[in-house]
Structures are given as C-alpha cells and as structure tokens.
Design an enzyme around this catalytic site. Structure first.
Site, PDB file in Angstrom:
ATOM      1  N   TYR A 145       0.527   9.043  11.268  1.00 49.30           N
ATOM      2  CA  TYR A 145      -0.134  10.349  11.371  1.00 49.30           C
ATOM      3  C   TYR A 145      -1.603  10.149  11.007  1.00 49.30           C
ATOM      4  O   TYR A 145      -2.124   9.036  11.088  1.00 49.30           O
ATOM      5  CB  TYR A 145       0.630  11.300  10.415  1.00 49.30           C
ATOM      6  N   GLU A 288      -1.365  22.298  19.892  1.00 43.40           N
ATOM      7  CA  GLU A 288      -2.032  21.348  18.994  1.00 43.40           C
ATOM      8  C   GLU A 288      -3.280  20.769  19.642  1.00 43.40           C
ATOM      9  O   GLU A 288      -3.243  20.298  20.787  1.00 43.40           O
ATOM     10  CB  GLU A 288      -1.031  20.216  18.698  1.00 43.40           C
ATOM     11  N   ASP A 311      -0.997  25.277  15.419  1.00 46.06           N
ATOM     12  CA  ASP A 311      -1.049  24.540  14.154  1.00 46.06           C
ATOM     13  C   ASP A 311      -2.465  24.499  13.580  1.00 46.06           C
ATOM     14  O   ASP A 311      -2.654  24.556  12.365  1.00 46.06           O
ATOM     15  CB  ASP A 311      -0.548  23.122  14.440  1.00 46.06           C
ATOM     16  N   ASP A 312      -3.457  24.383  14.445  1.00 41.87           N
ATOM     17  CA  ASP A 312      -4.847  24.238  13.978  1.00 41.87           C
ATOM     18  C   ASP A 312      -5.408  25.559  13.473  1.00 41.87           C
ATOM     19  O   ASP A 312      -6.275  25.573  12.606  1.00 41.87           O
ATOM     20  CB  ASP A 312      -5.718  23.677  15.107  1.00 41.87           C
ATOM     21  N   ASN A 453     -10.776  15.969  10.197  1.00 41.87           N
ATOM     22  CA  ASN A 453     -10.014  14.722  10.352  1.00 41.87           C
ATOM     23  C   ASN A 453     -10.522  13.917  11.536  1.00 41.87           C
ATOM     24  O   ASN A 453     -11.103  14.496  12.449  1.00 41.87           O
ATOM     25  CB  ASN A 453      -8.542  15.065  10.610  1.00 41.87           C
TER      26      ASN A 453
HETATM   27  O1  LIG Z   1      -3.505  16.387  12.629  1.00 43.82           O
HETATM   28  C1  LIG Z   1      -3.963  16.604  11.497  1.00 43.82           C
HETATM   29  O2  LIG Z   1      -4.055  15.734  10.622  1.00 43.82           O
HETATM   30  C2  LIG Z   1      -4.409  17.991  11.134  1.00 43.82           C
HETATM   31  C3  LIG Z   1      -4.772  18.737  12.349  1.00 43.82           C
HETATM   32  O3  LIG Z   1      -3.981  19.445  12.920  1.00 43.82           O
HETATM   33  C4  LIG Z   1      -6.074  18.458  12.957  1.00 43.82           C
HETATM   34  O4  LIG Z   1      -6.956  17.856  12.318  1.00 43.82           O
HETATM   35  O5  LIG Z   1      -6.229  18.830  14.122  1.00 43.82           O
HETATM   36 MG   LIG Z   2      -4.358  19.543  14.991  1.00 45.12          MG
END
Ligand SMILES: O=C([O-])CC(=O)C(=O)O
Ligand SMILES: [Mg+2]
Length: 597
Positions: A145, A288, A311-312, A453
């Site tokens: 991840y 996502e 999710d974001d 990230n």
């Molecule tokens: O994937 C991850 O670590 C967190 C997230 O959803 C992103 O940064 O888009």
């Molecule tokens: Mg994401």
C-alpha cells in the site's frame, strides 16, 4: 429470490453429486457456476470442482492461488488430489511458510522488490499472502500500500506479469456488461474503481493506476476481513494526459489523450448501470483517486441511485475527523473552539472541512454555515475568500469567507492563526520551517497533519514537525513515518490514512446490507475510531490506535456503521443482530488453510 435458500439448495446439490460420481459432479459444477456460491460449498467439494474443471490434474490445482497451499499440502491431501510427486517430500506448516516468506521479503532492500515479491505471493498462494499481511501489518502495509504502491503504479507496465482486476477501456463501450461477466466471481460485494487521473499525489498515471484498487482491496480483506473473492478491482481507461507514459513502450493502457465530457460521462454511466445489473444494488462501489472535477460530480450523480463511497472525500474525512476528536483529549476544548486551516481545497480538503462542520453542528446545534466560519482553505491562488466566489468551483464555494485576499500559505497562517494545520495539497514540502515555527509560536500544542501521499508529497516530515516545534507538535501524516526521538523523548507519529476507515466502514455497510451511504455513517465510523485510542498511545503523541490491532478496530467501526444504517432505516439485512461487534468478527475472512479432505 431468497439468496440463503438458493445457497443452501446449491450446496446440497453439489454435496450429493460429489457423493455420487464425477460426471454428475460436472453437472453440479454447472449449477455452481450459474449461482456462484463457491464460498458456501464445503471445502473439499470446492476443491474437487476445481480439480474437475482442470481435467483432474493436481498440477493445475496447485496453480490456482485460491486453493494452493504449496508445501503445506498434507500427505493425505497429496494422495487424495493427485499431487503426489508434484511436490518435494517435505510438508511444511503455514507458520513455517510464513516465517520463510518474511525472511525472504526482508532480504529485499528496495521497497519495490518487496512489493513485487508480495504480488507474486498473492498470485500463487492467496491465503499465505493474507496470513503475512494480517500478522505483519505494520511492516507490510507500506509495501503493498502507500507509499510503495505509488512507485509500483508509476512502473506498473514494466513490472506487469499477471493481470489483477478488470480493465474497462473506451474499447469496451457498449460491452461493459459482457466485460463484467468475464470476471470469474458471480458474487461481488465491493468494487474499488479508479480512472487513474489522480493517483495519490502523483498525478495522472492512466491505466497503471490499477495498483491502487488492487492495494485497497487487499486491505479490505486483510484489515476489514472481507473475503478476497467478494472484492473486485477495476480500472477505467479513458486514456491519459501523461506524456511520459504515452511515450513509454511498456505502458499498458490506451495510447491516447483522456476522453472528457460526453464521451467520459457515457462510459461511466454505462459502467455504473452494468455493475448494478450484474451484481445487484448492494454492491459497494468505492471511487478512488479520480481527479477533483470528476470525483465530486460522480459522487453527487450516483449517490441517490447507487451504493457509492468516495474514499478520498469521505474516507479521508472520516479518518481525519477521528484524529481531531481524539486529539481533543490532548488539546482540550471542543471542535468548535478550534480554528482550522487547510492547504489544498480538493477532495480531501473540502471533504474533511465538510465533515468537521457537520460534526460541530451535531454537537452545538447551530446551522452548518455558522460552523464553517472557523474553517479556512488555501488553494493554489491563496486563501479562499468571498471576493473570489464567482470564479470558484462549486465544491469550494461554501468556504469563501469574508476576508481580504491573501496569497501564500505563510501569510494565511499569520493572518488566520490556526490551531490545526492540515495539508491536502498533493504537493510535498509546503509546511516550511517558518510555517511550523509560526504555528508553534501561537499554539502551545500545534496540531499538524501532512496528509498528502506518498511520502515524497508529504507537506513536511515527522522529524521536521517535531524539531521545528521543539517537540510540541502533535503530528500525523497520510504516509507512514518512523518514530522520532527528540531531546530524549520518542514521538510516534500517527498515520492519518483512510486505511483506518474504509475496510471497517465497508464491512459495516455489507453486514447491514445497507443500500446507501449516509453522512451519519461516516460520523459513526470517526467516533468508533477515535474511541479506540488509549492513554498509553497519547503518552507517545499518537492520536490513532496502533495498526497492529486493526482487525479489532475495523470490527468496532463496522459495528457502529451497521448500527447507524439500521437506525437510519437503510439496512436490508433484517433482523438486526444483537451483538454487531460479534457478528463483524464472525464474518471476517480467516487466511488459515482449509483442509481438503
Ligand atoms: O491511498 C492512500 O494512501 C490514501 C489515499 O486514498 C490517497 O492518498 O489518495
Ligand atoms: Mg485515494
């Protein structure tokens, strides 16, 4: 149709055919393929079915990652399933296999090599892969991840060996339903889908964004206990505007610029309705890493007709709100007593800001507009203020407060004097020494969250936050940072990553058979997470519980989310179980090998 009745019927069919003879078993197999209830079939029977499907050869069977046990096949299993001679004589326990794999993985110093080794394991022995991930979550999460998955996506074409997930490109227009039917599993409960336009903070990675849905779903299973067979990673390929990839001979996607407007909308619409037609309305579709303009649009367009979760926007919001609620135990006061400043006004920034304002309104009963006033956002043009309202995108408009225009984060920090500084810009190194020092000059305990990230895009590092604030900051980040020692004290930074939320959240939605996602469920998830931080964690500067207990944490989140779904009348799995935590734990996938006898 009552699905439990059908499942039971199918299982009886198959078991009785198995007891009869193998040609009848073939018929049973047809029944199973029609109904798709493999998970409900007894293990040895399922094993026989696969064996038959593969022409009776144990060799082919060993090649199926769902059933392969490698050297852990017992003597009896080797005899019963035509495996004798196909394996060396030794029989290993799963524990020893795990130890061996961990030794091997630790020998790779380059994170991408570790990633490749883990994907290799996932493709050959699924249960061992999840066993490793569950037992070594803190060590392996950064491998499968964030942050390593980001580099893997950038190089996805070069490291591509086997296809994982489903690709739906413009070439599949008009044939998306057919394409979905090519996926081998008939029952799917969670889809994570990306169009690759904003992969983490790395930008447009086109079709190579597939690493993200694959990684997120590995977490659904490892952290949330959702069975791997119920998870489907999808990448929608409408092209890419990334010139580097378009010119890369190993690029795996369509070699064209991104389709937009009507062409894009039509493909997405066909996809959304094909999913509903193929898997029913209770499949959770997690969006996502879409770019801002599409992310907000898609969520708004489909949230009243589909079970959708971004999710974001929503997952990140819930995890950050949890961190804030938990941090109040160190900072004192209520959320309404704090002033928030965001760098970045995209999905994460506005999503978090919205959820904070909503929670404050729940607490003080004041209108949400009123509670937005202590929440400020800075985008690439400076502080978002009312004089800019006309030119702002819709999702930024609620944050355009009365203030003179200000450019530059440092000037905004000086003017607003926030107690909490949150980075969601996708751009690294934006929280400079001067900014952190300023935060520390007017706050006894400044709260700093560098959420972008992967690690390269973090607004500042843990070391910087602790050193520049002379050990006074509470720090959390989207990507993991190691503990840091400052003047004899060890600080443990929290990982404010949506990984804490979406696996448990999704499990709760599935358990309840919820037909929609509701903000109340997000608030419930945040509170469930915040409540699991203990005194010993605060002493180390943590505002999140350690990831080592994540399955327990996810079960508690799932229970609260499901309870909220029942309370809101959105749950379809009736009656409501008495003990939702117990139900969540019971239905969680276990990676322990099954016996095939
Ligand atoms: O994937 C991850 O670590 C967190 C997230 O959803 C992103 O940064 O888009
Ligand atoms: Mg994401």
């Amino acid at each position: 149709m009552d699905s439990y009745f059908l499942q039971a019927k199918t299982m009886c069919f198959i078991v009785s055919f198995k007891l009869a003879n193998r040609s009848k078993l073939l018929l049973a197999m047809v029944v199973y393929r029609l109904e798709g209830f493999l998970e409900f079939v007894t293990c040895s029977c399922a094993f026989d079915l696969i064996l038959l499907l593969n022409g009776g050869s144990g060799y082919s069977l060993m090649r199926d990652p769902r059933y392969n046990k490698g050297l852990a096949f017992t003597e009896k299993e080797r005899d019963a399933h035509y495996l004798r001679g196909l394996l060396p004589p030794v029989v290993l326990s799963q524990e020893l296999q795990e130890k061996k794999m961990m030794n091997l993985i630790r020998q790779y110093e380059v994170p991408l090599h570790r990633y490749i080794a883990m994907v290799g394991l996932q493709e050959t022995n699924e249960r061992l892969f999840y066993r490793l991930l569950i037992d070594n979550v803190e060590e392996l999460l950064p491998v499968v991840y964030t942050p390593t998955v980001g580099e893997a996506c950038q190089k996805y074409g070069s490291i591509f060996k086997h296809s994982q997930g489903l690709y739906i490109s413009l070439k599949e227009k008009g044939k998306i339903l057919e394409t979905l039917k090519n996926w081998p599993e008939r029952t799917v409960q969670v889809i994570v889908v990306t169009d690759g336009e904003r992969i983490l903070g790395l930008g447009d990675l086109g079709c190579q964004g597939m690493g993200i849905p694959v990684g997120k779903l590995a977490l659904y299973t490892a952290l949330g206990g959702v069975r791997p067979s119920l998870c489907l990673p999808i990448t929608i390929d409408v092209g890419t505007n990334n010139e580097k990839l378009l010119n890369d001979e190993f690029y795996i996607g369509l070699r064209q610029k991104r389709a937009t407007g009507k062409e894009y909308d039509e493909l997405l619409q066909e996809f959304m309705y094909a999913v509903k037609q193929n898997y029913g309305e209770k499949v959770l579709i997690q969006f996502e890493d879409f770019a801002n303009h599409n992310a907000f649009e898609l969520l708004a367009r489909y949230s009243s007709s589909h079970l959708v979760f971004n999710d974001d926007i929503q997952g990140t919001a819930a995890v950050v709100l949890a961190g804030l609620l938990s941090a109040l135990r160190l900072l004192g006061g209520t959320l309404a007593d704090h002033t928030f400043l965001f760098l970045g006004a995209g999905e994460a920034g506005t999503g978090i800001a919205d959820l904070i304002a909503l929670e404050i309104s729940e607490q003080n009963g004041k209108p949400i507009e009123e509670n937005r006033k202590n929440i400020w956002l800075v985008d690439s043009k400076g502080l978002i203020v009312s004089s800019r309202k006309e030119s702002l995108q819709d999702f930024k408009k609620p944050w355009a407060h009365e203030h003179e225009p200000i450019t530059g984060l440092i000037n905004a920090v000086k003017a607003i004097k926030p107690t909490v500084l949150i980075g969601t810009s996708g751009v690294g190194k934006q929280f400079t020494k001067e900014i952190v020092e300023d935060m520390a000059s007017f706050n006894k305990t400044p709260l700093i969250m560098a959420l972008s990230n992967p690690t390269s895009q973090a607004e500042c590092t843990a070391e910087e936050a602790y050193t520049w604030s002379e050990g006074r900051a509470i720090f959390a980040s989207g990507s993991p940072f190691d503990p840091f020692e400052y003047e004899g004290k060890t600080f443990v930074p929290g990982q404010a990553n949506n990984a804490y939320i979406f696996p448990g959240f999704g499990l709760g939605v599935i358990m309840a058979g919820s037909i929609r996602v509701h903000n109340g469920m997000l608030l419930a998830a945040s509170k469930a997470l915040a409540s699991q931080v203990a005194e010993e964690h605060y002493e180390k500067g943590m505002i999140y519980p350690p990831l080592t207990n994540i399955r327990k944490i996810s079960a508690n989140i799932a229970a609260k989310v499901a309870a909220k779904a029942y309370e809101l009348g959105l749950a379809s799995h009736l009656p409501q179980p008495e003990d939702l935590v117990e139900s969540a734990e019971k239905c969680m996938y276990s990676p322990v090998y099954r016996s095939y006898l």
